[in-house]
Design an enzyme around this catalytic site. Sequence first.
Site, PDB file in Angstrom:
ATOM      1  N   ASP A  47       0.826  -1.206   0.000  1.00  0.00           N
ATOM      2  CA  ASP A  47       0.000   0.000   0.000  1.00  0.00           C
ATOM      3  C   ASP A  47       0.862   1.259   0.000  1.00  0.00           C
ATOM      4  O   ASP A  47       1.606   1.510   0.951  1.00  0.00           O
ATOM      5  CB  ASP A  47      -0.889  -0.002   1.256  1.00  0.00           C
ATOM      6  CG  ASP A  47      -1.873   1.151   1.260  1.00  0.00           C
ATOM      7  OD1 ASP A  47      -2.928   1.019   0.625  1.00  0.00           O
ATOM      8  OD2 ASP A  47      -1.565   2.188   1.888  1.00  0.00           O
ATOM      9  N   TYR A  52       2.460   9.882  -0.070  1.00  0.00           N
ATOM     10  CA  TYR A  52       3.504   9.325   0.802  1.00  0.00           C
ATOM     11  C   TYR A  52       4.896   9.671   0.268  1.00  0.00           C
ATOM     12  O   TYR A  52       5.888   9.516   0.973  1.00  0.00           O
ATOM     13  CB  TYR A  52       3.385   7.799   0.945  1.00  0.00           C
ATOM     14  CG  TYR A  52       2.080   7.307   1.536  1.00  0.00           C
ATOM     15  CD1 TYR A  52       1.170   8.184   2.116  1.00  0.00           C
ATOM     16  CD2 TYR A  52       1.767   5.956   1.524  1.00  0.00           C
ATOM     17  CE1 TYR A  52      -0.029   7.735   2.643  1.00  0.00           C
ATOM     18  CE2 TYR A  52       0.569   5.493   2.057  1.00  0.00           C
ATOM     19  CZ  TYR A  52      -0.331   6.392   2.611  1.00  0.00           C
ATOM     20  OH  TYR A  52      -1.517   5.946   3.133  1.00  0.00           O
ATOM     21  N   LYS A  77      -2.755   5.708  -4.463  1.00  0.00           N
ATOM     22  CA  LYS A  77      -3.932   6.546  -4.168  1.00  0.00           C
ATOM     23  C   LYS A  77      -3.804   7.929  -4.806  1.00  0.00           C
ATOM     24  O   LYS A  77      -2.722   8.525  -4.814  1.00  0.00           O
ATOM     25  CB  LYS A  77      -4.094   6.709  -2.646  1.00  0.00           C
ATOM     26  CG  LYS A  77      -4.030   5.416  -1.861  1.00  0.00           C
ATOM     27  CD  LYS A  77      -4.430   5.599  -0.409  1.00  0.00           C
ATOM     28  CE  LYS A  77      -4.033   4.382   0.412  1.00  0.00           C
ATOM     29  NZ  LYS A  77      -2.630   4.395   0.849  1.00  0.00           N
ATOM     30  N   HIS A 110      -7.864   8.785  -2.423  1.00  0.00           N
ATOM     31  CA  HIS A 110      -7.299   8.777  -1.061  1.00  0.00           C
ATOM     32  C   HIS A 110      -8.292   9.312  -0.012  1.00  0.00           C
ATOM     33  O   HIS A 110      -8.511   8.680   1.022  1.00  0.00           O
ATOM     34  CB  HIS A 110      -6.009   9.596  -1.048  1.00  0.00           C
ATOM     35  CG  HIS A 110      -5.086   9.271   0.081  1.00  0.00           C
ATOM     36  ND1 HIS A 110      -3.726   9.370  -0.026  1.00  0.00           N
ATOM     37  CD2 HIS A 110      -5.327   8.854   1.350  1.00  0.00           C
ATOM     38  CE1 HIS A 110      -3.169   9.020   1.130  1.00  0.00           C
ATOM     39  NE2 HIS A 110      -4.125   8.708   1.981  1.00  0.00           N
TER      40      HIS A 110
HETATM   41  N1  LIG Z   1      -5.993   5.719   3.438  1.00  0.00           N
HETATM   42  C1  LIG Z   1      -5.613   6.492   4.423  1.00  0.00           C
HETATM   43  O1  LIG Z   1      -6.118   7.599   4.606  1.00  0.00           O
HETATM   44  C2  LIG Z   1      -4.537   6.035   5.336  1.00  0.00           C
HETATM   45  C3  LIG Z   1      -3.801   4.935   5.001  1.00  0.00           C
HETATM   46  N2  LIG Z   1      -2.784   4.478   5.827  1.00  0.00           N
HETATM   47  C4  LIG Z   1      -2.077   3.238   5.421  1.00  0.00           C
HETATM   48  O2  LIG Z   1      -2.191   2.292   6.473  1.00  0.00           O
HETATM   49  C5  LIG Z   1      -0.896   1.819   6.832  1.00  0.00           C
HETATM   50  C6  LIG Z   1      -0.832   1.358   8.272  1.00  0.00           C
HETATM   51  O3  LIG Z   1      -1.243   2.378   9.154  1.00  0.00           O
HETATM   52  P1  LIG Z   1      -0.252   3.121  10.181  1.00  0.00           P
HETATM   53  O4  LIG Z   1      -0.817   4.470  10.404  1.00  0.00           O
HETATM   54  O5  LIG Z   1       1.123   2.998   9.704  1.00  0.00           O
HETATM   55  O6  LIG Z   1      -0.486   2.357  11.551  1.00  0.00           O
HETATM   56  P2  LIG Z   1      -0.292   0.836  12.078  1.00  0.00           P
HETATM   57  O7  LIG Z   1      -1.494   0.567  12.888  1.00  0.00           O
HETATM   58  O8  LIG Z   1       0.084  -0.069  10.978  1.00  0.00           O
HETATM   59  O9  LIG Z   1       0.907   1.024  13.094  1.00  0.00           O
HETATM   60  C7  LIG Z   1       2.215   1.236  12.683  1.00  0.00           C
HETATM   61  C8  LIG Z   1       3.066   1.403  13.959  1.00  0.00           C
HETATM   62  O10 LIG Z   1       2.995   0.203  14.749  1.00  0.00           O
HETATM   63  C9  LIG Z   1       4.300  -0.328  14.965  1.00  0.00           C
HETATM   64  N3  LIG Z   1       4.160  -1.790  14.877  1.00  0.00           N
HETATM   65  C10 LIG Z   1       3.993  -2.535  13.755  1.00  0.00           C
HETATM   66  N4  LIG Z   1       3.850  -3.847  14.072  1.00  0.00           N
HETATM   67  C11 LIG Z   1       3.934  -3.933  15.425  1.00  0.00           C
HETATM   68  C12 LIG Z   1       3.870  -5.009  16.340  1.00  0.00           C
HETATM   69  N5  LIG Z   1       3.667  -6.267  15.932  1.00  0.00           N
HETATM   70  N6  LIG Z   1       3.994  -4.726  17.658  1.00  0.00           N
HETATM   71  C13 LIG Z   1       4.191  -3.467  18.088  1.00  0.00           C
HETATM   72  N7  LIG Z   1       4.254  -2.391  17.255  1.00  0.00           N
HETATM   73  C14 LIG Z   1       4.127  -2.629  15.941  1.00  0.00           C
HETATM   74  C15 LIG Z   1       5.172   0.279  13.893  1.00  0.00           C
HETATM   75  O11 LIG Z   1       6.485   0.440  14.362  1.00  0.00           O
HETATM   76  P3  LIG Z   1       7.782  -0.164  13.611  1.00  0.00           P
HETATM   77  O12 LIG Z   1       7.759   0.345  12.186  1.00  0.00           O
HETATM   78  O13 LIG Z   1       8.899   0.383  14.417  1.00  0.00           O
HETATM   79  O14 LIG Z   1       7.657  -1.661  13.709  1.00  0.00           O
HETATM   80  C16 LIG Z   1       4.515   1.633  13.653  1.00  0.00           C
HETATM   81  O15 LIG Z   1       4.973   2.566  14.609  1.00  0.00           O
HETATM   82  C17 LIG Z   1       0.006   3.018   6.504  1.00  0.00           C
HETATM   83  O16 LIG Z   1       1.353   2.659   6.460  1.00  0.00           O
HETATM   84  C18 LIG Z   1      -0.577   3.451   5.181  1.00  0.00           C
HETATM   85  O17 LIG Z   1      -0.106   2.592   4.147  1.00  0.00           O
HETATM   86  C19 LIG Z   1      -2.523   5.102   7.018  1.00  0.00           C
HETATM   87  C20 LIG Z   1      -3.223   6.227   7.396  1.00  0.00           C
HETATM   88  C21 LIG Z   1      -4.278   6.785   6.571  1.00  0.00           C
HETATM   89  O1  LIG Z   2      -1.343   8.231   5.696  1.00  0.00           O
HETATM   90  C1  LIG Z   2      -2.344   8.514   5.038  1.00  0.00           C
HETATM   91  O2  LIG Z   2      -2.745   7.795   4.116  1.00  0.00           O
HETATM   92  C2  LIG Z   2      -3.104   9.730   5.311  1.00  0.00           C
HETATM   93  O3  LIG Z   2      -4.127   9.892   4.714  1.00  0.00           O
HETATM   94  C3  LIG Z   2      -2.698  10.796   6.282  1.00  0.00           C
HETATM   95  O4  LIG Z   2      -3.850  11.477   6.730  1.00  0.00           O
HETATM   96  C4  LIG Z   2      -1.882  10.377   7.465  1.00  0.00           C
HETATM   97  O5  LIG Z   2      -2.566   9.397   8.147  1.00  0.00           O
HETATM   98  C5  LIG Z   2      -1.539  11.535   8.283  1.00  0.00           C
HETATM   99  O6  LIG Z   2      -0.887  12.437   7.815  1.00  0.00           O
HETATM  100  C6  LIG Z   2      -1.957  11.560   9.699  1.00  0.00           C
HETATM  101  O7  LIG Z   2      -1.571  12.719  10.341  1.00  0.00           O
END
Ligand SMILES: NC(=O)C1=CN([C@@H]2O[C@H](COP(=O)(O)OP(=O)(O)OC[C@H]3O[C@@H](n4cnc5c(N)ncnc54)[C@H](OP(=O)(O)O)[C@@H]3O)[C@@H](O)[C@H]2O)C=CC1
Ligand SMILES: O=C(O)C(=O)[C@@H](O)[C@H](O)C(=O)CO
Length: 280
Positions: A47, A52, A77, A110
């Site tokens: 993803d 990003y 996205k 997005h």
């Molecule tokens: N469509 C949208 O608007 C959005 C899409 N996204 C997508 O969703 C994805 C995932 O969401 P995200 O916000 O990153 O949050 P997550 O819920 O995936 O959490 C990520 C965090 O959790 C930590 N982590 C991962 N695995 C573990 C584990 N097993 N135990 C403890 N900690 C863990 C990571 O640290 P570390 O890296 O140090 O392991 C990182 O700090 C994003 O990367 C993006 O691709 C996100 C936000 C908005």
């Molecule tokens: O990460 C994404 O896909 C987003 O849409 C952002 O909104 C992101 O989660 C962010 O900037 C949160 O502050």
Amino acid sequence: MSTAPTEHRLLDGTTLPAIGFGTYPLQGEECVAAVQSAIEAGYRLIDTAVNYGNEREVGEAIRRSGVPREELVVTSKLPGRAHAYDDAVASVRGSLDALGLDRIDLHLIHWPNPRVGLYVEAYRALVDLRAEGLVGSVGVSNFTEEHLTRVVEATGVTPVVNQVELHPWFPQVEMRAVHDRLGIRTESWSPLGKRQAPFTEAPVVAAAERHGVTPGQVVLRWQLQLGNVPIPKSATPERQRQNLDLFGFELSEAEVAAITGLGRADGRLFDGDPETHEEM
Ligand SMILES: NC(=O)C1=CN([C@@H]2O[C@H](COP(=O)(O)OP(=O)(O)OC[C@H]3O[C@@H](n4cnc5c(N)ncnc54)[C@H](OP(=O)(O)O)[C@@H]3O)[C@@H](O)[C@H]2O)C=CC1
Ligand SMILES: O=C(O)C(=O)[C@@H](O)[C@H](O)C(=O)CO
């Protein structure tokens, strides 16, 4: 042992792995290395997004991985600033160029950006790009029931997925019911709850102890058993592997319900209400 499927058949006949790899906010060589090790660990759904700023790195990791292209489902996205029809087409072409691919398997809008008011036009562009073969499947992200209804009525095409904020603090009970009714697969962003992960909450800790797994695995297994496709991000190879290792245990209905019960009305991680959040 496992009752959760390892992949899902989508409305348009394509398949989506049951779990994917999130890449925000990975950048540069750290991003290339993380995506490469994720693919090595077994992730086949990746993803990314224009916003990003890491599509080039994702493409580079795919090439370095040596995994056949057809085994991967690459998602990107469309940003809010590219919702006008011609801008949407140009944005997708830009993503293809940055990724170094000739098709994006799943392209999402997005955010609906309701104040911009052009998400229907953007959706129409993605549907046309699918007909041209530049996009494999068309989906959306952060859409409400009203946004979904509008794009379906305007185009006759139902998005195959809606990627929404979904974790134990915000389990999206109503939106999952809407998706079920429309045949849309729910993808969960911030599936672990990101930095506010509910890893010390009683139902999560109890299930982790009972099944001999980590709290993170419990939360991701909860996602799978609800039928959601979580896309956890981790820069750590060990956690990447752990987050995929979800098929050797099963939560009881009571455990699933107790974790869903952690949900609260103000459970969003930031001000990400799709009705008001504008992200260009
Ligand atoms: N469509 C949208 O608007 C959005 C899409 N996204 C997508 O969703 C994805 C995932 O969401 P995200 O916000 O990153 O949050 P997550 O819920 O995936 O959490 C990520 C965090 O959790 C930590 N982590 C991962 N695995 C573990 C584990 N097993 N135990 C403890 N900690 C863990 C990571 O640290 P570390 O890296 O140090 O392991 C990182 O700090 C994003 O990367 C993006 O691709 C996100 C936000 C908005
Ligand atoms: O990460 C994404 O896909 C987003 O849409 C952002 O909104 C992101 O989660 C962010 O900037 C949160 O502050």
